[in-house]
Scaffold this active site. Sequence first.
Site, PDB file in Angstrom:
ATOM      1  N   TYR A 137       0.854  -1.185   0.000  1.00  0.00           N
ATOM      2  CA  TYR A 137       0.000   0.000   0.000  1.00  0.00           C
ATOM      3  C   TYR A 137       0.891   1.235   0.000  1.00  0.00           C
ATOM      4  O   TYR A 137       1.832   1.330   0.798  1.00  0.00           O
ATOM      5  CB  TYR A 137      -0.890   0.000   1.252  1.00  0.00           C
ATOM      6  CG  TYR A 137      -1.832   1.170   1.347  1.00  0.00           C
ATOM      7  CD1 TYR A 137      -2.953   1.259   0.528  1.00  0.00           C
ATOM      8  CD2 TYR A 137      -1.608   2.189   2.272  1.00  0.00           C
ATOM      9  CE1 TYR A 137      -3.829   2.336   0.627  1.00  0.00           C
ATOM     10  CE2 TYR A 137      -2.489   3.262   2.379  1.00  0.00           C
ATOM     11  CZ  TYR A 137      -3.588   3.330   1.552  1.00  0.00           C
ATOM     12  OH  TYR A 137      -4.459   4.395   1.655  1.00  0.00           O
ATOM     13  N   ASP A 197       9.305   2.826   0.043  1.00  0.00           N
ATOM     14  CA  ASP A 197       8.230   3.488   0.775  1.00  0.00           C
ATOM     15  C   ASP A 197       8.443   3.144   2.248  1.00  0.00           C
ATOM     16  O   ASP A 197       8.110   2.049   2.708  1.00  0.00           O
ATOM     17  CB  ASP A 197       6.870   2.994   0.272  1.00  0.00           C
ATOM     18  CG  ASP A 197       5.723   3.663   1.014  1.00  0.00           C
ATOM     19  OD1 ASP A 197       5.964   4.233   2.094  1.00  0.00           O
ATOM     20  OD2 ASP A 197       4.585   3.602   0.515  1.00  0.00           O
ATOM     21  N   LYS A 207       4.243   9.442   9.019  1.00  0.00           N
ATOM     22  CA  LYS A 207       4.063   8.947  10.390  1.00  0.00           C
ATOM     23  C   LYS A 207       5.114   9.484  11.375  1.00  0.00           C
ATOM     24  O   LYS A 207       5.019  10.624  11.797  1.00  0.00           O
ATOM     25  CB  LYS A 207       3.989   7.418  10.394  1.00  0.00           C
ATOM     26  CG  LYS A 207       2.847   6.912   9.455  1.00  0.00           C
ATOM     27  CD  LYS A 207       2.536   5.460   9.648  1.00  0.00           C
ATOM     28  CE  LYS A 207       1.651   4.896   8.551  1.00  0.00           C
ATOM     29  NZ  LYS A 207       0.235   5.091   8.732  1.00  0.00           N
TER      30      LYS A 207
HETATM   31  N1  HOZ Z   1      -3.568   3.695   6.005  1.00  0.00           N
HETATM   32  C1  HOZ Z   1      -3.444   3.486   7.406  1.00  0.00           C
HETATM   33  C2  HOZ Z   1      -3.094   2.087   7.729  1.00  0.00           C
HETATM   34  N2  HOZ Z   1      -2.110   1.476   6.966  1.00  0.00           N
HETATM   35  C3  HOZ Z   1      -4.710   3.802   8.135  1.00  0.00           C
HETATM   36  C4  HOZ Z   1      -4.873   5.235   8.395  1.00  0.00           C
HETATM   37  C5  HOZ Z   1      -5.933   5.553   9.423  1.00  0.00           C
HETATM   38  O1  HOZ Z   1      -7.025   5.022   9.353  1.00  0.00           O
HETATM   39  O2  HOZ Z   1      -5.675   6.349  10.305  1.00  0.00           O
END
Ligand code: HOZ
Length: 424
Positions: A143, A238, A266
Amino acid sequence: MDTRSKVLFEEAKRHIPGGVNSPVRAFGSVGRTPRFIASAKGSRITDVDGNEMIDYVCSWGAGILGHAHPRVIKVVQQACENGLTYGAPTEKEVILAELIAELVPSMEVSRLVSSGTEAVMSAIRTARGYTGRDKIVKFKGCYHGHSDGLLVKAGSAALTTSVPDSAGVPEDYTKHTLVALYNDRESVEKLFQANPKEIAAVIVEPVAANMGVVLPEAGFLEFLREITKQYGALLIFDEVITGFRLALGGAQEYYGIVPDLTTLGKIVGGGMPIGAYGGKREIMQMVSPVGSVYQAGTLSGNPIATTAGIETLQILKEDKTIYKRLEKKTEILATAVREAAKKSIIVNQVGSLMSVFFTEQPVRDYESAVSSNTKCYTEYFGYLLEHGIYTAPSQFEAMFISDAHTQEDIDKTCEVIKAYFMHI
Ligand code: HOZ
């Protein structure tokens, strides 16, 4: 008890799609009502009904120091006094870019944006501008945010909500996205053989952490480094999840591979919205206003986000034993699950990232990850939640351990895990 969360969820659904601002938060794949969070401190998160839980979501990995670290809160409060955004350059941006270059040497030059999605989207554009090629290779189950061209066989909530290929993305936008299989060299070789001069970049999560945690097999990342060089394509790591998590220098330090471009999110924002992409000067010189690859943002390099990011990275840098401690705690949890479950379970773990899969075959790629029995995960998740342990509401997200998790937290979690496997 989740009375207030239930009320809020119903209200939320009236004005927010599915009641949430990011799909996995809806608890859809675990068939429950999401907990609406009121506050968090250290390793604990407290919902609006007053349930205090040990948090292993840690804002999807952003919270490596735990919640509301006093040093981070203090500098953020001070920074707020000076204004929240200027849309103009600041000294903090320079400090953060220097710190990134020091800790992740391959990111000699970097650009700050507001999210991981934006970082990846911009890195891909830069790679295309630099190579003059259009195609990119991504891996099934990885992802890279929700930009159009990358919502192809995507992981994370795109996987649990059955939209690995999202509606609303014209085929024309994804026709340059080629999909290979994680840990499968042959699938990558075939794509290069068929498109020897068309591939701008291979983008990979060096540790896949959006189909659950899936580790790169020995030699796989080295192979990607070699084949991209051979065909004149760029290698993009990534590291939105692995950056500053597996080591100060991220997965590239942990595995000893130097990519051409890296994306961060993050942890680099210390709990505030931020993303970054960067690499060799020669490549990053493509970015506007020096070069012809356009990318911009009103809140890019936001002074509060950079303040939180700098302080977080400083704390990580000062603490020489933090990564060892994180790994040790995570190993204790991984061992507790393996021993308690005995069979029909695979635990993948590296550093402070971990996933429990309810399957017997080793989980090394997308197919083996989705072989996990999600009904079992749902039961496991529910039991943990009811016993004060907050883990990812999806089989295909990682469990994150923070520096704020105490021995007492780990012991309590191990006890609940043991009790769960005794009870089933
Ligand atoms: N894309 C995030 C997990 N891989 C989730 C983001 C969220 O819901 O805060």
